[in-house]
Structures are given as structure tokens and as C-alpha cells.
Design an enzyme around this catalytic site. Structure first.
Site, PDB file in Angstrom:
ATOM      1  N   ALA A 114      -0.408   4.472  -1.625  1.00 28.99           N
ATOM      2  CA  ALA A 114      -1.154   5.537  -2.301  1.00 28.99           C
ATOM      3  C   ALA A 114      -1.266   6.799  -1.460  1.00 28.99           C
ATOM      4  O   ALA A 114      -1.632   7.853  -1.965  1.00 28.99           O
ATOM      5  CB  ALA A 114      -2.547   5.032  -2.666  1.00 28.99           C
ATOM      6  N   GLY A 115      -0.944   6.684  -0.184  1.00 28.43           N
ATOM      7  CA  GLY A 115      -1.157   7.787   0.753  1.00 28.43           C
ATOM      8  C   GLY A 115      -0.349   9.031   0.399  1.00 28.43           C
ATOM      9  O   GLY A 115       0.598   8.986  -0.388  1.00 28.43           O
ATOM     10  N   ARG A 172       2.901  15.264   5.877  1.00 27.05           N
ATOM     11  CA  ARG A 172       3.846  15.781   6.883  1.00 27.05           C
ATOM     12  C   ARG A 172       5.304  15.788   6.422  1.00 27.05           C
ATOM     13  O   ARG A 172       6.168  16.332   7.104  1.00 27.05           O
ATOM     14  CB  ARG A 172       3.711  14.973   8.179  1.00 27.05           C
ATOM     15  CG  ARG A 172       2.525  15.436   9.013  1.00 27.05           C
ATOM     16  CD  ARG A 172       2.547  14.780  10.370  1.00 27.05           C
ATOM     17  NE  ARG A 172       2.045  13.411  10.323  1.00 27.05           N
ATOM     18  CZ  ARG A 172       2.325  12.491  11.239  1.00 27.05           C
ATOM     19  NH1 ARG A 172       3.125  12.771  12.240  1.00 27.05           N
ATOM     20  NH2 ARG A 172       1.827  11.282  11.136  1.00 27.05           N
ATOM     21  N   ASN A 224       6.361   9.013   8.602  1.00 26.66           N
ATOM     22  CA  ASN A 224       5.343  10.022   8.305  1.00 26.66           C
ATOM     23  C   ASN A 224       5.927  11.420   8.248  1.00 26.66           C
ATOM     24  O   ASN A 224       5.309  12.337   7.735  1.00 26.66           O
ATOM     25  CB  ASN A 224       4.239   9.987   9.359  1.00 26.66           C
ATOM     26  CG  ASN A 224       3.482   8.665   9.322  1.00 26.66           C
ATOM     27  OD1 ASN A 224       2.951   8.283   8.291  1.00 26.66           O
ATOM     28  ND2 ASN A 224       3.494   7.940  10.425  1.00 26.66           N
ATOM     29  N   LEU A 238       0.853  -1.193   0.000  1.00 25.60           N
ATOM     30  CA  LEU A 238       0.000   0.000   0.000  1.00 25.60           C
ATOM     31  C   LEU A 238       0.890   1.245   0.000  1.00 25.60           C
ATOM     32  O   LEU A 238       1.697   1.437   0.909  1.00 25.60           O
ATOM     33  CB  LEU A 238      -0.909   0.011   1.229  1.00 25.60           C
ATOM     34  CG  LEU A 238      -1.818  -1.215   1.389  1.00 25.60           C
ATOM     35  CD1 LEU A 238      -2.809  -0.984   2.528  1.00 25.60           C
ATOM     36  CD2 LEU A 238      -2.552  -1.535   0.100  1.00 25.60           C
ATOM     37  N   SER A 288      58.541  17.703 -12.607  1.00 28.91           N
ATOM     38  CA  SER A 288      57.432  18.478 -12.040  1.00 28.91           C
ATOM     39  C   SER A 288      56.931  19.546 -13.007  1.00 28.91           C
ATOM     40  O   SER A 288      57.690  20.044 -13.836  1.00 28.91           O
ATOM     41  CB  SER A 288      57.903  19.185 -10.767  1.00 28.91           C
ATOM     42  OG  SER A 288      58.225  18.211  -9.811  1.00 28.91           O
ATOM     43  N   ALA A 293      55.341  16.478  -9.203  1.00 33.83           N
ATOM     44  CA  ALA A 293      54.303  17.391  -8.719  1.00 33.83           C
ATOM     45  C   ALA A 293      53.806  18.299  -9.837  1.00 33.83           C
ATOM     46  O   ALA A 293      54.588  18.769 -10.658  1.00 33.83           O
ATOM     47  CB  ALA A 293      54.857  18.231  -7.578  1.00 33.83           C
TER      48      ALA A 293
HETATM   49  C1  UD1 Z   1      -3.405   2.146   9.565  1.00 28.12           C
HETATM   50  C2  UD1 Z   1      -4.297   1.102  10.218  1.00 28.12           C
HETATM   51  C3  UD1 Z   1      -4.047   1.113  11.721  1.00 28.12           C
HETATM   52  C4  UD1 Z   1      -2.589   0.869  12.017  1.00 28.12           C
HETATM   53  C5  UD1 Z   1      -1.717   1.870  11.264  1.00 28.12           C
HETATM   54  C6  UD1 Z   1      -0.272   1.483  11.387  1.00 28.12           C
HETATM   55  C7  UD1 Z   1      -6.367   0.964   8.907  1.00 28.12           C
HETATM   56  C8  UD1 Z   1      -7.771   1.381   8.808  1.00 28.12           C
HETATM   57  N1  UD1 Z   1      -5.678   1.421   9.960  1.00 28.12           N
HETATM   58  O1  UD1 Z   1      -3.807   3.401  10.047  1.00 28.12           O
HETATM   59  O2  UD1 Z   1      -4.828   0.124  12.360  1.00 28.12           O
HETATM   60  O3  UD1 Z   1      -2.348   0.963  13.405  1.00 28.12           O
HETATM   61  O4  UD1 Z   1      -2.055   1.863   9.865  1.00 28.12           O
HETATM   62  O5  UD1 Z   1       0.522   2.492  10.829  1.00 28.12           O
HETATM   63  O6  UD1 Z   1      -5.874   0.190   8.080  1.00 28.12           O
HETATM   64  N2  UD1 Z   1      -2.977   3.857   2.037  1.00 28.12           N
HETATM   65  C9  UD1 Z   1      -3.368   3.688   0.730  1.00 28.12           C
HETATM   66  N3  UD1 Z   1      -4.606   4.103   0.339  1.00 28.12           N
HETATM   67  C10 UD1 Z   1      -5.473   4.674   1.186  1.00 28.12           C
HETATM   68  C11 UD1 Z   1      -5.084   4.844   2.525  1.00 28.12           C
HETATM   69  C12 UD1 Z   1      -3.821   4.421   2.921  1.00 28.12           C
HETATM   70  O7  UD1 Z   1      -2.598   3.169  -0.085  1.00 28.12           O
HETATM   71  O8  UD1 Z   1      -6.579   5.015   0.752  1.00 28.12           O
HETATM   72  C13 UD1 Z   1      -1.640   3.409   2.449  1.00 28.12           C
HETATM   73  C14 UD1 Z   1      -0.756   4.534   2.937  1.00 28.12           C
HETATM   74  O9  UD1 Z   1       0.020   5.040   1.870  1.00 28.12           O
HETATM   75  C15 UD1 Z   1       0.096   3.852   3.979  1.00 28.12           C
HETATM   76  C16 UD1 Z   1      -0.792   2.749   4.520  1.00 28.12           C
HETATM   77  O10 UD1 Z   1      -1.795   2.543   3.553  1.00 28.12           O
HETATM   78  O11 UD1 Z   1       1.250   3.247   3.418  1.00 28.12           O
HETATM   79  C17 UD1 Z   1      -1.420   3.124   5.854  1.00 28.12           C
HETATM   80  O12 UD1 Z   1      -2.145   4.302   5.699  1.00 28.12           O
HETATM   81  P1  UD1 Z   1      -2.280   5.351   6.868  1.00 28.12           P
HETATM   82  O13 UD1 Z   1      -3.169   6.447   6.428  1.00 28.12           O
HETATM   83  O14 UD1 Z   1      -0.947   5.682   7.372  1.00 28.12           O
HETATM   84  O15 UD1 Z   1      -3.061   4.457   7.931  1.00 28.12           O
HETATM   85  P2  UD1 Z   1      -3.430   4.833   9.395  1.00 28.12           P
HETATM   86  O16 UD1 Z   1      -4.678   5.623   9.390  1.00 28.12           O
HETATM   87  O17 UD1 Z   1      -2.241   5.375  10.068  1.00 28.12           O
HETATM   88 CA    CA Z   2       0.500   5.710   9.108  1.00 27.51          CA
END
Ligand code: UD1
Ligand code: CA
Length: 460
Positions: A12-13, A17, A227, A10, A405, A380
Site C-alpha cells: 500500500a506504500g 522516491r 525505494n 504489503l 530482383s 534482392a
Molecule cells: C519496515 C519495518 C522495519 C524493517 C523495514 C524493512 C515496520 C514498522 N518496520 O520499515 O522494521 O526494517 O520495513 O524494509 O514494519 N506498507 C503498507 N501500508 C502501510 C505501511 C507500509 O502496505 O501503512 C507496506 C509498504 O508498501 C512496504 C512495506 O509495507 O511494502 C514496508 O513499508 P515501509 O514504509 O517501507 O517500512 P519501513 O518503515 O521501511
Molecule cells: Ca522500506
């Protein structure tokens, strides 16, 4: 027969920060993008498929990583971790076990993940959890009276009692794909964040009586995510400390294990000594007994046994032969190949050149596009003039030549075997072997010459 392994990363986030134009998972840790570390851990498990869910930053991500063997799945918009895995689901093998990783959690050890894969291959769900002194922000692991995992509650949805739980979800889990696909279709977003939570899958599995086995990392840093720049810097230190510890365990002397940076692979023989502040990039090999002086930077370098690199050297794309002595303040550029027992001294720059056995270039010289034979002494301030403004030309200096040199060798030009160049020579034609060649204005003296005197005001 083992079920095949599919990995979903995963990524996509947004990474708000980081305050950066660069997508978060492309920020480098030890010189490589965070995502590349996660992919390396995935690769080590030999999965049949790797699927990366990306979105924020758009095509920059697949372009930067540049791997055609990965299935890149775009998630647009980003509606939560469950929604992210839903996008990947059509690309997964229903007979596989699926390992979910986060692109911003770079240091999970393959051993930890391997254990989870084994559990999922036996039909259970492996969930990586950890107890944290400060669990705030994380999803909490809710267990029943018998201690079995019942569900995960996100911080923002948790009751005060649930917030007191310090066992948290790391986000990493491994489970059979077929079952996962069924649960994914039933996710809803009726929660505090109006997101589709992947974590709700755990509650569904528990309700259906599935076995959920919590696994734990050997060290907390394995599950730490990035983050912010602060967290990235902290994980960089963890990574570097781990490398330093493993080098010490192999028998390498590090004068200060906290002052070493390896951004690539560093392979060391026996009794290697590395002084403080050195940076190693790409692939570096140090032979038995090699010493690297303080504040040196080596990138893609092969160093034979007994070589001594004195402080403040910058060396790239170079091979250094046995018992050579380099520096201090030497700059060796790509294509440099130094034979055994060569001596390269201070303020010497060498590029794309071979230097033969026991030859010496000790001070203030530039040697580029040259072939230097055995037992040559370059004085040198010698410069190979390899560039005429349009093309590069080669200089050949045969065995046992002696270059006085402050000479300039205007390439293409050859200095014959055993030839001597007088100091200050500008060589524009070949110097014959065994002879003294010089291009110097003959010295003369003007007897009785007087220095001009300063005129005093009022006089003259
Ligand atoms: C998530 C977990 C939480 C856990 C925490 C650990 C869920 C609902 N919650 O929370 O239980 O303790 O991770 O760090 O799963 N991402 C996507 N698409 C999205 C949302 C997120 O690809 O639509 C990816 C982000 O890029 C990231 C990961 O998923 O790599 C986690 O996303 P993040 O928003 O950090 O999750 P948390 O809300 O922190
Ligand atoms: Ca996170």
C-alpha cells in the site's frame, strides 16, 4: 496434517522516491512488475490464499496484475505495517500460518520462504533477519542476554545503543494466524511515527514466551527492497547476473555474462552460444548448437538446433527451423514460420508467412502474408504487396520458383512451381508453373543521343 498457508503481501506504500506516476510495485524488473515477482515466489509455495494490501495508486494495482484468485484488500489511509495486516486479518484462515511479504522486495528465493513456513507450521515464529554493514533506516533486532529475540525497535525509536545493532528486520515473517490476530488487536501507535507497527507483534510474542526463530537469507539481495530507481537498477543487475550464472552452469556460452538481458524465460539446449548485448523477452527456446549474434532481440521465439542468428536481428513470434541462417539485420515479425535450412539475409522483413525448406531471401525484401514453398529463391528487393489500403491478401510462391530482383508481387497472386520471374517484374496475375514471366518494358537505345549541356552565362 499441515496447516494451510495464507500469504499477505504489503503493497500500500507510496514509493515517493521513485518520482513516478506509476505505483512503485508496478515498476518492472526483468520486464515484469515488482509485485509479480513477489506473487510468483508466493505461488511457488502453493498457498491456499494470497491477500494483497494495496492503497496508493488505487485500483491501478489490481487492474494491472489482473488476478481474480487474489484477495485485494484496500488500506486507506496507510497507518503503518501493523495497520496494513489488520486490514487483511478478517480475510485470513485462523487455522493457517501467515507469511508476510513486501510487494517491493522482489528477489526472495522460494527456498528461504519455504524454510520459514516449516518453522511456523511447528508453531513458532520465523523472522527473516540479516546483518548489514550499514543498518540505518531499518528496524533493529533486540536480543536478550541468552541471544533470544526480544523485540524489534524501529530506527526512529531506537536508543544510541540500539542503533549500534547491525542485525535488522527484513520485514518478512511467518507465524500462526490465530496468534497473530490476537496480537494485532493490541497494537498501538504511541511511537515516533504515530504508526501501527507490525514489528511490535514480536515483542508481544516474546513476552508471552513464544519461540521466535530468526532465519537468514543465503544472499543479501534476497531481502533488498526497492525505494528508488537506483535500487531498482541494482536489483535488475542482480537478477540478470543470477540468470547468466544459471545459464553458464547449464553449459551455455555467454561471451559476456554481464551483457545479457532475459525478461521472461530462456530455455537453451546444449552448446548454445550467445554473443553480447542480446535481449530475450517472453518465452524463448534455443535448440542445441544455436548461435545468437550480438545485439539481437528475440521475443517469443522458438529456434531449432544449429540455427545461426547473425548480429542485429529483431525477431518476434517466430519459429525458426533447423540449421537456418538469419541476418545480420533481419526483422522477423509475428506469425513467421521458417523451415529448416532457410536463409534470411540483411534488411529482410517477414511477417505472418511460411517459408519452406532451404528457401532463400537474402537481401532487402518484404514478405508479408505469404506462403513460400521449398527451394525458392527470392531476389534482392522483392516486395509482396499484401495490402490494398483496406484488406490484406496472400501471396503464394510454389516450390523451386525463382523471383528476379526488384519484383513486386501484387496479392492475391500465385507464382507456380518452378516458375521464374524476370527482374523488375510487377506481377498482377498468376505466373504459370515452369515458365518465365516478366512485365518489363523492352530495352531500347536511341543512337547518337546527346546529353544536354549546361548553358554558359553571356552566351545564347
Ligand atoms: C519496515 C519495518 C522495519 C524493517 C523495514 C524493512 C515496520 C514498522 N518496520 O520499515 O522494521 O526494517 O520495513 O524494509 O514494519 N506498507 C503498507 N501500508 C502501510 C505501511 C507500509 O502496505 O501503512 C507496506 C509498504 O508498501 C512496504 C512495506 O509495507 O511494502 C514496508 O513499508 P515501509 O514504509 O517501507 O517500512 P519501513 O518503515 O521501511
Ligand atoms: Ca522500506
Amino acid at each position: 496434517m499441515n496447516a494451510p498457508l495464507n500469504v499477505v503481501v504489503l503493497a500500500a506504500g507510496k514509493g515517493t522516491r521513485m518520482k513516478s506516476a506509476l505505483p512503485k510495485v508496478l515498476h518492472p524488473l526483468a520486464g515484469r512488475p515488482l509485485l509479480a515477482h513477489v506473487l510468483a515466489a508466493a505461488d511457488s509455495l502453493r498457498p491456499e490464499r494470497i491477500c494483497v494490501v494495496y492503497g496508493h495508486g488505487g485500483e491501478a494495482l489490481p487492474t494491472a496484475i489482473g488476478r481474480a484468485d487474489i484477495l485485494w484488500v484496500r488500506q486507506e489511509p496507510q497507518l503503518g505495517t501493523g495497520h496494513a495486516v489488520q486490514q487483511a486479518a478478517p480475510h485470513l484462515d485462523p487455522a493457517a500460518v501467515v507469511l508476510i511479504l513486501y510487494g517491493d522486495v522482489p528477489l526472495t528465493r522460494p527456498e528461504t520462504l519455504q524454510e520459514m513456513v516449516l518453522i511456523a507450521r511447528e508453531g513458532a515464529i520465523a523472522l527473516l533477519t540479516v546483518r548489514l554493514a550499514d543498518p540505518s533506516g531499518y528496524g533493529r533486532i533486540v536480543r536478550n542476554a541468552r541471544g533470544q529475540v526480544e523485540r524489534i525497535v524501529e530506527h526512529k525509536d531506537a536508543s544510541p545503543e540500539e542503533l549500534a545493532i547491525n542485525e535488522v528486520n527484513t520485514g518478512i515473517l511467518c507465524l500462526p494466524a490465530g496468534k497473530l490476530m490476537g496480537w494485532l488487536t493490541r497494537l498501538t501507535n504511541g511511537n515516533a511515527q504515530s504508526e501501527y507497527y507490525l514489528t511490535d507483534v514480536i515483542g508481544m510474542a516474546a513476552a508471552e514466551g513464544e519461540r521466535i526463530l530468526p532465519c537468514h537469507p543465503a544472499a543479501e539481495w534476497e531481502v533488498l527492497g526497492v525505494n528508488s530507481r537506483q535500487q531498482l537498477a541494482e536489483l535488475e543487475r542482480v537478477y540478470q547476473r543470477n540468470i547468466a550464472e544459471s545459464l553458464l552452469a547449464q553449459g551455455v556460452t555467454l561471451l559476456d555474462p554481464a551483457r545479457l538481458d532475459v525478461r521472461g524465460t530462456l530455455e537453451c539446449g546444449r552448446d548454445v552460444v550467445i554473443d553480447v548485448g542480446c535481449i530475450f523477452e517472453g518465452r524463448v527456446k534455443l535448440g542445441d548448437g544455436a548461435k545468437v549474434g550480438a545485439y539481437s532481440m528475440l521475443k517469443d521465439v522458438e529456434v531449432a538446433e544449429g540455427v545461426e542468428i547473425l548480429p542485429f536481428c529483431h525477431i518476434e513470434g517466430t519459429r525458426i527451423g533447423r540449421a537456418a541462417r538469419i541476418g545480420p539485420y533481419a526483422r522477423l515479425r509475428p506469425g513467421t514460420d521458417l523451415d529448416a535450412e532457410t536463409h534470411i539475409g540483411n534488411f529482410v522483413e517477414i511477417k505472418n508467412s511460411q517459408v519452406g525448406f532451404n528457401s532463400k531471401i537474402n537481401h532487402l525484401s518484404y514478405v508479408g502474408d505469404a506462403y513460400v514453398g521449398r527451394k525458392v529463391n527470392i531476389g534482392a528487393g522483392t516486395i509482396t504487396c499484401n495490402y490494398d489500403g483496406a484488406n490484406k491478401h496472400r501471396t503464394v510462391i510454389e516450390d523451386e520458383a525463382f523471383i528476379g530482383s526488384d519484383s513486386q508481387l501484387v496479392a492475391p497472386v500465385t507464382v507456380g512451381r518452378g516458375a521464374t520471374l524476370g527482374a523488375g517484374t510487377t506481377l498482377t496475375r498468376d505466373a504459370p508453373p515452369g515458365e518465365l514471366t516478366l512485365s518489363r518494358v523492352r530495352q531500347f537505345t536511341i543512337p547518337g543521343w546527346q546529353r544536354p549541356k549546361k548553358t554558359v552565362k553571356g552566351e545564347g
